[in-house]
Design a protein around this motif. Sequence first.
Motif, PDB file in Angstrom:
ATOM      1  N   SER A   6     -13.075  95.195  84.354  1.00 46.69           N
ATOM      2  CA  SER A   6     -12.184  95.529  83.396  1.00 46.69           C
ATOM      3  C   SER A   6     -10.590  96.380  83.979  1.00 46.69           C
ATOM      4  N   ALA A  10      -7.545  93.328  83.170  1.00 45.15           N
ATOM      5  CA  ALA A  10      -7.223  93.497  82.532  1.00 45.15           C
ATOM      6  C   ALA A  10      -5.883  93.370  82.049  1.00 45.15           C
ATOM      7  N   TRP A  21      -2.138  94.889  84.075  1.00 46.10           N
ATOM      8  CA  TRP A  21      -1.809  96.569  83.701  1.00 46.10           C
ATOM      9  C   TRP A  21      -1.767  97.141  85.053  1.00 46.10           C
TER      10      TRP A  21
END
Length: 236
Positions: A6, A10, A21
């Motif tokens: 994740s 992201a 990110w």
Amino acid sequence: MSVLVSFLDAQLLIGGVPILWREIVGNVFGLAAAIGGMRRVVWAWPVGIVGNLTLLTVFLGGVFHTPQDVDLYGQAGRQVMFLAVGLYGWWRWSVDRRRNGGLAGAGAPAVRPHWATGRQRAGLAAGMLVGTVVFGWVFAQLGSWGPWADAWIFTGSILATYGMARGWTEFWLLWIAVDLVGVPLLLKAGYYPSAALYLVYAAFVAWGFVVWWRVDLAERADAARHHGASGRQPVG
């Protein structure tokens, strides 16, 4: 594992452009490490290593399928080299910190800024020239995007990090040379957070150079005063 996946995937949109990110997080860690370096504290090194590991996945855009999908082998390779030089700097500053702490107390900084010798400066200049030529050729063979600029950034970053570990004030000037090439390259490649942070670095690096220069001048003046006082003979 799902948390890691994740984090790797992201993204956020800025002006319709997808930004990872982890590119932002890695650069924030890099800026924190630079601040720690200016303050001459040992924690600058492990913080920088975390940022290096994060950015390694960013600049291998084709491997990790980033939005840019561009492999900058010099940018990625320097993260690997940063790990090696970072471990050396972490060890060296830790040793110097213990020694300086024993001489000046617990609040002593980890390193004493000083200028490199003429021979050391010549070594830095030769290393910058040879490294750029050699790595430029290597990165071009690997298919790096912007190989010669990539090689300049790669070589300058390694030499600057090594200079920081040695306590040479010139290492800040090497970072300025890296930023001058890094900002245009990263903008063209679409790594906008990294390019923006390079601009922040440029201002910060100039400040860091002044800070270290002033510390060196102050310590030289203090040493001269102590030498003069110890050399005076009592009268009468």
